[in-house]
Design an enzyme around this catalytic site. Structure first.
Site, PDB file in Angstrom:
ATOM      1  N   GLU A 134      -5.884 -31.920 -44.435  1.00 41.69           N
ATOM      2  CA  GLU A 134      -6.883 -31.305 -43.548  1.00 41.69           C
ATOM      3  C   GLU A 134      -6.569 -29.850 -43.174  1.00 41.69           C
ATOM      4  O   GLU A 134      -6.566 -29.494 -41.996  1.00 41.69           O
ATOM      5  CB  GLU A 134      -7.052 -32.168 -42.286  1.00 41.69           C
ATOM      6  CG  GLU A 134      -7.485 -33.594 -42.612  1.00 41.69           C
ATOM      7  CD  GLU A 134      -7.507 -34.526 -41.405  1.00 41.69           C
ATOM      8  OE1 GLU A 134      -7.327 -34.054 -40.269  1.00 41.69           O
ATOM      9  OE2 GLU A 134      -7.698 -35.749 -41.607  1.00 41.69           O
ATOM     10  N   ASN A 160      -5.343 -33.541 -49.427  1.00 44.22           N
ATOM     11  CA  ASN A 160      -6.229 -34.562 -48.837  1.00 44.22           C
ATOM     12  C   ASN A 160      -7.060 -33.965 -47.707  1.00 44.22           C
ATOM     13  O   ASN A 160      -6.521 -33.296 -46.816  1.00 44.22           O
ATOM     14  CB  ASN A 160      -5.323 -35.683 -48.282  1.00 44.22           C
ATOM     15  CG  ASN A 160      -6.077 -36.942 -47.890  1.00 44.22           C
ATOM     16  OD1 ASN A 160      -6.873 -37.465 -48.656  1.00 44.22           O
ATOM     17  ND2 ASN A 160      -5.822 -37.439 -46.680  1.00 44.22           N
ATOM     18  N   HIS A 170     -14.528 -40.451 -44.792  1.00 46.79           N
ATOM     19  CA  HIS A 170     -14.915 -41.070 -43.513  1.00 46.79           C
ATOM     20  C   HIS A 170     -16.379 -40.692 -43.339  1.00 46.79           C
ATOM     21  O   HIS A 170     -16.702 -39.623 -42.831  1.00 46.79           O
ATOM     22  CB  HIS A 170     -14.085 -40.494 -42.362  1.00 46.79           C
ATOM     23  CG  HIS A 170     -12.654 -40.910 -42.414  1.00 46.79           C
ATOM     24  ND1 HIS A 170     -12.255 -42.211 -42.191  1.00 46.79           N
ATOM     25  CD2 HIS A 170     -11.527 -40.208 -42.672  1.00 46.79           C
ATOM     26  CE1 HIS A 170     -10.940 -42.282 -42.308  1.00 46.79           C
ATOM     27  NE2 HIS A 170     -10.480 -41.089 -42.601  1.00 46.79           N
ATOM     28  N   GLU A 204      -9.592 -42.579 -47.875  1.00 47.17           N
ATOM     29  CA  GLU A 204      -9.671 -43.140 -46.511  1.00 47.17           C
ATOM     30  C   GLU A 204     -11.075 -43.664 -46.217  1.00 47.17           C
ATOM     31  O   GLU A 204     -11.584 -43.494 -45.103  1.00 47.17           O
ATOM     32  CB  GLU A 204      -9.292 -42.070 -45.473  1.00 47.17           C
ATOM     33  CG  GLU A 204      -7.961 -41.399 -45.719  1.00 47.17           C
ATOM     34  CD  GLU A 204      -7.496 -40.474 -44.594  1.00 47.17           C
ATOM     35  OE1 GLU A 204      -8.078 -40.490 -43.498  1.00 47.17           O
ATOM     36  OE2 GLU A 204      -6.529 -39.724 -44.836  1.00 47.17           O
ATOM     37  N   ASP A 260     -14.423 -45.213 -45.075  1.00 51.30           N
ATOM     38  CA  ASP A 260     -15.111 -46.136 -44.174  1.00 51.30           C
ATOM     39  C   ASP A 260     -16.515 -45.578 -43.988  1.00 51.30           C
ATOM     40  O   ASP A 260     -16.742 -44.381 -44.113  1.00 51.30           O
ATOM     41  CB  ASP A 260     -14.384 -46.365 -42.829  1.00 51.30           C
ATOM     42  CG  ASP A 260     -13.780 -45.133 -42.202  1.00 51.30           C
ATOM     43  OD1 ASP A 260     -14.347 -44.034 -42.358  1.00 51.30           O
ATOM     44  OD2 ASP A 260     -12.738 -45.262 -41.530  1.00 51.30           O
TER      45      ASP A 260
HETATM   46  O1  9MR Z   1      -6.001 -44.153 -38.100  1.00 53.94           O
HETATM   47  C1  9MR Z   1      -5.069 -43.218 -37.600  1.00 53.94           C
HETATM   48  C2  9MR Z   1      -4.854 -43.396 -36.108  1.00 53.94           C
HETATM   49  O2  9MR Z   1      -4.276 -44.665 -35.844  1.00 53.94           O
HETATM   50  C3  9MR Z   1      -3.956 -42.290 -35.571  1.00 53.94           C
HETATM   51  O3  9MR Z   1      -3.885 -42.398 -34.154  1.00 53.94           O
HETATM   52  C4  9MR Z   1      -4.499 -40.933 -35.968  1.00 53.94           C
HETATM   53  C5  9MR Z   1      -3.559 -39.809 -35.554  1.00 53.94           C
HETATM   54  O4  9MR Z   1      -2.334 -39.882 -36.234  1.00 53.94           O
HETATM   55  O5  9MR Z   1      -4.678 -40.854 -37.373  1.00 53.94           O
HETATM   56  C6  9MR Z   1      -5.565 -41.817 -37.894  1.00 53.94           C
HETATM   57  O6  9MR Z   1      -5.662 -41.643 -39.295  1.00 53.94           O
HETATM   58  C7  9MR Z   1      -6.233 -40.410 -39.734  1.00 53.94           C
HETATM   59  C8  9MR Z   1      -5.511 -39.989 -40.989  1.00 53.94           C
HETATM   60  O7  9MR Z   1      -4.126 -39.937 -40.760  1.00 53.94           O
HETATM   61  C9  9MR Z   1      -6.008 -38.646 -41.494  1.00 53.94           C
HETATM   62  N1  9MR Z   1      -7.446 -38.653 -41.661  1.00 53.94           N
HETATM   63  C10 9MR Z   1      -8.231 -39.157 -40.531  1.00 53.94           C
HETATM   64  C11 9MR Z   1      -7.711 -40.535 -40.103  1.00 53.94           C
HETATM   65  C12 9MR Z   1      -8.573 -41.116 -38.985  1.00 53.94           C
HETATM   66  O8  9MR Z   1      -8.507 -40.313 -37.841  1.00 53.94           O
END
Ligand code: 9MR
Length: 360
Positions: free
Chosen positions: A167, A208, A244, A272, A274
């Protein structure tokens, strides 16, 4: 028994299995396992032509048998939802903690799953010591390099691929003004890939990001970034399209996200996925058959577009979390939602069939 006899017996077994699998693929109504041939029971990992994965929560894997069994049965690739992030493994400068991540690796080895690493560099999930770190540019460079090489080195030979940088591009297509860009400048991205490559030359390295399906602005910025890395000879192997997304996104945008990324020649990981049903945060929304069918159609569109790219570029499709009951979306946005192919009772939804239909 001679080798020829064994070989013959194996061939018969194989043809029986293939017959069973091809029947299973067309029997969308019956999900009941065969009592005599339990190995033939259908699943995403058996019925899809590329790796199918899920982001896994280590605590649930340890404590919830339904969750664990579903992961074992359906998927052949796993990503740590949080266990490999900076704050999880490197909570203070001299402290490394790989306990949860190693549990996940042991689980993967015991059950024959591929592990995709997530993530070496991100602006989020950083521990306070990094956010508060005082030092010269050389100190920051050392921090970045030490983190990446310690983590990649720890998992060398066990994690086949990494989201190296996560990101880095903002919604408007500019570079995100992250702490890494502030301290090191935008060229740090290429060096992050080089550091990872030095630590494990066999690991596949991904950039990513999310929002490739929002429209051309962010998509083009991401493609320009990865293309410039590639042209500079930076060791980048693939693009992670997080996906997402939401049920209202157009098929044209969903498809363009995948086809334009594939045009770079890099491997593509839908990393990822959904599909939110309630992006407008309607607190009283209820799950209906109509919504379930719309979601199934979107899953099908995405899978179909992925299936259309060259086989050698299909790294796989990973869903973010396992069921609607453990998805990050309802808690993160404080709303009801049902974004995944499995419901909170661990049952397959219409979206599951949508995924299978995408490769028919
Ligand atoms: O699903 C993840 C959540 O449990 C964490 O609190 C959050 C912060 O670390 O990250 C979420 O996963 C993210 C991923 O690492 C990167 N892309 C977006 C995902 C959803 O927010």
């Amino acid at each position: 028994m001679s080798f020829r006899t064994i070989n013959f017996a194996l061939k018969i077994l194989l043809s029986v299995s293939l017959l069973n699998i091809s029947c299973a693929k067309h029997e969308s109504t019956s999900l009941a396992p065969s009592p005599t041939l339990p190995m033939m029971e259908n699943s995403l990992q058996k019925d899809m032509p590329f790796p199918m994965g899920a982001a896994v929560n280590v605590n649930l894997l340890k404590s919830n048998t339904n969750y664990r069994n579903l992961v074992i049965k359906e998927f052949n690739s796993i990503t740590a939802e949080n266990a490999m992030k900076f704050a999880a493994v490197h909570s203070s400068k001299e402290i490394w903690n790989f306990t949860d991540a190693d549990y996940l690796i042991d689980f993967a080895i015991a059950n024959g799953k591929r592990v995709h690493g997530h993530t070496l560099n991100w602006y989020k999930s950083l521990p306070d010591w990094v956010n508060n770190f005082q030092g010269t540019a050389a100190d920051w460079e050392n921090l970045l390099k030490t983190h990446i090489q310690t983590v990649v080195g720890h998992f060398k030979g066990k994690v086949v691929s990494w989201d190296v940088v996560n990101e880095a591009i903002d919604e408007d297509g500019t570079m995100r003004n992250s702490i890494w860009v502030q301290k090191l400048g935008v060229d740090y991205i290429g060096r992050a890939f080089q550091y990872a490559h030095e630590a494990d030359p066999n690991a596949l390295l991904f950039y990513n990001d999310y929002g490739q399906e929002f429209g051309p602005t962010k998509r083009t910025a991401i493609l320009n970034l990865v293309t410039s890395l590639k042209n500079k000879g930076i060791p980048i192997d693939g693009i992670g399209i997080q996906m997402h997304t939401r049920v209202t996104q157009t098929d044209a945008n969903l498809t363009a996200a995948i086809s334009t990324a594939a045009a770079t020649g890099l491997k593509i990981h839908i990393s990822e996925i959904d599909i939110a049903l309630n992006p407008d945060n309607n607190q009283s929304m209820v799950y209906t058959t109509a919504l379930a069918d719309q979601q199934a159609a979107k899953y099908k569109t995405i899978v179909k577009a992925f299936n259309a790219i060259p086989k050698g570029q299909q790294f796989g499709i990973t869903q973010w979390n396992v069921t609607d009951g453990d998805s990050w979306i309802p808690s993160n946005y404080n709303r009801p939602d049902w974004p995944l192919p499995f419901d909170s009772n661990y049952q397959r939804k219409a979206a599951y069939q949508g995924i299978l239909d995408g490769v028919k």
